[in-house]
Design a protein around this motif. Sequence first.
Motif, PDB file in Angstrom:
ATOM      1  N   UNK A  55       0.809  -1.210  -0.285  1.00 33.54           N
ATOM      2  CA  UNK A  55       0.201  -0.048  -0.074  1.00 33.54           C
ATOM      3  C   UNK A  55       0.873   1.297   0.098  1.00 33.54           C
ATOM      4  N   UNK A  56       2.133   1.098   0.413  1.00 34.23           N
ATOM      5  CA  UNK A  56       3.046   2.407   0.244  1.00 34.23           C
ATOM      6  C   UNK A  56       3.420   2.675  -1.196  1.00 34.23           C
ATOM      7  N   UNK A  57       3.337   4.249  -1.150  1.00 35.78           N
ATOM      8  CA  UNK A  57       3.645   4.757  -2.503  1.00 35.78           C
ATOM      9  C   UNK A  57       5.135   5.300  -2.316  1.00 35.78           C
ATOM     10  N   UNK A  58       5.751   5.481  -1.124  1.00 40.82           N
ATOM     11  CA  UNK A  58       7.108   6.191  -0.859  1.00 40.82           C
ATOM     12  C   UNK A  58       8.278   5.694  -1.625  1.00 40.82           C
ATOM     13  N   UNK A  59       7.943   4.347  -1.812  1.00 38.01           N
ATOM     14  CA  UNK A  59       9.154   3.416  -2.443  1.00 38.01           C
ATOM     15  C   UNK A  59       9.100   3.139  -3.934  1.00 38.01           C
ATOM     16  N   UNK A  69      11.342  -1.478  -7.206  1.00 36.25           N
ATOM     17  CA  UNK A  69      12.535  -2.114  -7.012  1.00 36.25           C
ATOM     18  C   UNK A  69      12.975  -1.975  -5.487  1.00 36.25           C
ATOM     19  N   UNK A  70      12.593  -0.832  -4.879  1.00 38.30           N
ATOM     20  CA  UNK A  70      12.980  -0.822  -3.455  1.00 38.30           C
ATOM     21  C   UNK A  70      11.854  -1.531  -2.541  1.00 38.30           C
ATOM     22  N   UNK A  71      10.623  -1.382  -3.096  1.00 43.45           N
ATOM     23  CA  UNK A  71       9.778  -2.276  -2.426  1.00 43.45           C
ATOM     24  C   UNK A  71      10.112  -3.779  -2.533  1.00 43.45           C
ATOM     25  N   UNK A  72      10.543  -4.314  -3.561  1.00 47.31           N
ATOM     26  CA  UNK A  72      10.738  -5.692  -3.789  1.00 47.31           C
ATOM     27  C   UNK A  72      12.142  -6.105  -2.777  1.00 47.31           C
ATOM     28  N   UNK A  73      13.192  -5.195  -2.809  1.00 47.25           N
ATOM     29  CA  UNK A  73      14.216  -5.582  -1.883  1.00 47.25           C
ATOM     30  C   UNK A  73      13.697  -5.507  -0.563  1.00 47.25           C
ATOM     31  N   UNK A  74      13.006  -4.428   0.020  1.00 47.50           N
ATOM     32  CA  UNK A  74      12.570  -4.362   1.410  1.00 47.50           C
ATOM     33  C   UNK A  74      11.647  -5.551   1.728  1.00 47.50           C
TER      34      UNK A  74
END
Length: 244
Positions: A221-225, A228-233
């Motif tokens: 639900x986050x749009x700040x990342x 690619x950043x979401x996948x890594x996190x």
Amino acid sequence: MPRRPRPDTPSGSAPEGRELTRRRVIEAAADLLAREGRDAVTTRAVAAAAGVQPPAIYRHFDDMDGLLEAVAEHGYAAFVEAKRAVPTPDDPVENLRAGWDLAVEFGLANPALYAIMYGEPRRGTDSAAFRAGMEILLGRIRDLAAAGRLRVDESLAAAIIHATARGAVLTWLSLPEDRRDPALLTTMRESMITAVTTEQPVVQDPGPAGAARALRAVLPQQSALSGAEQQLLGEWLDRLAARG
């Protein structure tokens, strides 16, 4: 009765003697401050109380403001010792309450010293004692975060805790005695608790695995990342959750 002036450097090595004299001057100034208030802390009065000649003060401090800076550091050190002497409640919210109450009680018991410590921005805040006190506070905040009870980020929590305690003390001391209602202190403390903590843990399972699972659930639900950043996190959170 004022002490008889003594040599500026007691027996022993010169650095040790200078430090002893410096400490004696600081303690004399702090004692005058506590007994007679800020106006009593003059060069002549401090020198007489410390048993040194007035010029000796300026060999240890650039000016009276420098001496007051050292007195503020002395106050922070006394406060840190008081913090360390108090038992720590197991519950992190109660620990925060106890720490806030201790800070306020210290201020009310030492009004002139507290005004020197906190009445002017940043006085004494570069001292090791101030940093030690901050580390105790940050430890309390980290305990809240680890328990899932911290509502805001750690730096904001520290600012809120400091501001409410300082405001409570300075407001109380500014009021006539017949208008000092203890409900003011209780209300400000509980307002701080409400602003900084949650009633229930935001993460039900203690430890990093529970926190990782909670964050992993809302990550899409986050749009700040970026993607690619979401996948890594997400990969990191999955790994932490799996180790729970």
